[in-house]
Scaffold this active site. Structure first.
Site, PDB file in Angstrom:
ATOM      1  N   ASP A  40       0.810  -1.225   0.000  1.00  0.00           N
ATOM      2  CA  ASP A  40       0.000   0.000   0.000  1.00  0.00           C
ATOM      3  C   ASP A  40       0.840   1.270   0.000  1.00  0.00           C
ATOM      4  OD1 ASP A  40       1.006  -0.076   2.536  1.00  0.00           O
ATOM      5  OD2 ASP A  40      -0.913   0.198   3.569  1.00  0.00           O
ATOM      6  N   GLY A  41       2.163   1.125  -0.092  1.00  0.00           N
ATOM      7  CA  GLY A  41       3.050   2.284  -0.171  1.00  0.00           C
ATOM      8  C   GLY A  41       3.665   2.720   1.136  1.00  0.00           C
ATOM      9  N   GLN A 100      10.978  26.931   4.989  1.00  0.00           N
ATOM     10  CA  GLN A 100       9.817  27.435   5.732  1.00  0.00           C
ATOM     11  C   GLN A 100      10.203  27.510   7.207  1.00  0.00           C
ATOM     12  OE1 GLN A 100       5.949  25.650   4.330  1.00  0.00           O
ATOM     13  NE2 GLN A 100       7.320  24.332   3.155  1.00  0.00           N
ATOM     14  N   HIS A 134      19.731  26.124   5.620  1.00  0.00           N
ATOM     15  CA  HIS A 134      19.264  27.329   4.923  1.00  0.00           C
ATOM     16  C   HIS A 134      19.363  28.563   5.820  1.00  0.00           C
ATOM     17  CE1 HIS A 134      17.245  29.571   1.843  1.00  0.00           C
ATOM     18  NE2 HIS A 134      16.240  29.892   2.626  1.00  0.00           N
ATOM     19  N   ASP A 174      21.390  37.575  -3.479  1.00  0.00           N
ATOM     20  CA  ASP A 174      20.376  38.393  -2.804  1.00  0.00           C
ATOM     21  C   ASP A 174      20.978  39.002  -1.546  1.00  0.00           C
ATOM     22  OD1 ASP A 174      20.283  36.376  -0.781  1.00  0.00           O
ATOM     23  OD2 ASP A 174      18.804  35.277  -1.960  1.00  0.00           O
ATOM     24  N   LYS A 198      17.239  41.794  -5.680  1.00  0.00           N
ATOM     25  CA  LYS A 198      16.160  41.219  -6.475  1.00  0.00           C
ATOM     26  C   LYS A 198      14.829  41.432  -5.778  1.00  0.00           C
ATOM     27  CE  LYS A 198      15.864  36.516  -4.681  1.00  0.00           C
ATOM     28  NZ  LYS A 198      16.850  35.544  -4.327  1.00  0.00           N
ATOM     29  N   ALA A 230      16.194  27.490 -10.396  1.00  0.00           N
ATOM     30  CA  ALA A 230      17.297  28.210 -11.045  1.00  0.00           C
ATOM     31  C   ALA A 230      16.847  29.499 -11.722  1.00  0.00           C
ATOM     32  CB  ALA A 230      18.042  27.318 -12.048  1.00  0.00           C
ATOM     33  N   THR A 232      16.205  32.468 -10.263  1.00  0.00           N
ATOM     34  CA  THR A 232      17.017  33.555  -9.704  1.00  0.00           C
ATOM     35  C   THR A 232      18.432  33.509 -10.262  1.00  0.00           C
ATOM     36  OG1 THR A 232      15.758  33.627  -7.647  1.00  0.00           O
ATOM     37  CG2 THR A 232      17.995  34.488  -7.569  1.00  0.00           C
TER      38      THR A 232
END
Length: 319
Positions: A40-41, A100, A134, A174, A198, A230, A232
């Site tokens: 079922d995954g 996020q 990030h 940026d 930008k 890509a 930006t």
């Protein structure tokens, strides 16, 4: 070489080649584990050897498909903890959902970097090892020790080898990347620095507005932590060439390269994109003549060795 018999390395399916390269650098074999799917995954995991009282490292970037790869990581950690491993370190070369990391103004949106961190901690991982988060403050989302190491030594060595420092200028794509770009420029004989201002009207769409700095007749080195569509990057390359740049190359740690990214790069004025193998390249990206990949296997293997044997990690990596 110190005794490695109590060090075991396991891997999910997200980046097997990197995991195998890390094992080769460490001089250990890959741990035996079944990581597959039920009919079922649902994720199916079975550890096929004893890990009792062992120092275990699980290598699994949470790149696309992000939800599946994150679930694999969580289930692997749980299986290893239930099998009485002495400690389990989650080695996440690319930490998905990291973009996020905050709520913008009054937006009704989740902070999914925090959600993912809480899920990993809920599985009782003892430590997390990742590459080029990030945003550094994401480390605060974890309730366990986290080592956020940097690919910059690897990228810097390649810049020195491929381009030298003569007539070179480091460019931040940026305003938010200025600290990273400045750190790279400092280690390239205090190279000049330029910044691209930008304006982003919506997600994954960027418009280059202005370049702060003189790029006329210079080799421009764009540096960033990840490249997605890509858009930006390609717009930045076009703007730099328009301002008289001789050559535009980009050094970026995480090659997310989703959607039209490879086509964008092929059709752009970017001369070369150098990335690492924190995320495996797609077939299209591997055949793209403008994309070149470096390996973080040696960096991660040395870090894993230092964690396992109680040596300093911070002395090895410089931001």
């Amino acid at each position: 070489m110190q005794d490695q018999r109590n060090l075991l390395v396991f891997s999910g399916n997200a980046n097997k080649p990197l995991a195998q390269s890390i094992c080769k650098e460490l001089g250990v074999r890959m741990g035996k584990a079944l990581v597959t799917r039920f009919s079922d995954g649902e994720v199916q995991v079975e550890i096929e050897e004893s890990v009792r009282r062992q120092e275990v490292f699980v290598i699994q970037p949470t790149c696309a498909p992000s939800a599946e790869n994150l679930m694999e990581l969580l289930v692997l950690i749980d299986a290893l903890k239930r099998a009485s491993a002495a400690s389990v370190t989650a080695v996440i070369p690319y930490f998905g959902y990291s973009r996020q990391d905050r709520r913008m103004r009054s937006s009704r949106v989740p902070i999914t970097a925090k959600v993912a961190a809480k899920m990993i901690c809920a599985m009782e991982a003892d430590r997390v090892l990742t590459v080029d988060l990030h945003a550094d403050q994401i480390q605060g989302f974890f309730d366990v020790p986290i080592d956020n190491v940097y690919a910059s030594p690897l990228l810097l060595a390649d810049i020195w080898r491929a381009y030298g420092t003569d007539n070179l200028i480091v460019v931040s794509p940026d305003v938010g990347g200025v600290v990273r770009a400045r750190a790279v420029a400092k280690r390239l004989d205090d190279a000049d620095l330029a910044i691209i201002d930008k304006r982003r009207p919506r997600a994954n769409v960027a418009t280059v507005m202005n370049i702060i700095g003189d790029v006329q007749g210079k080799t421009c080195v764009l540096v960033d932590d990840l490249v997605d569509t890509a858009g930006t990057l390609c717009a930045a390359a076009a703007a730099l060439k328009q301002r008289g740049a001789l050559k535009v190359v980009a050094y970026i740690t995480h090659p997310v390269l989703s959607g039209p990214a490879v086509d964008n790069i092929n059709n752009s004025q970017l001369d070369e994109l150098v990335v690492t193998d924190t995320i495996p390249l797609s077939a299209a990206a591997r055949t793209c003549p403008k994309i070149r990949q470096l390996s973080v296997a040696e960096l991660l293997a040395e870090t894993i060795h230092r964690i396992a044997f109680g040596e300093s990690v911070s002395s090895l990596y410089v931001d």
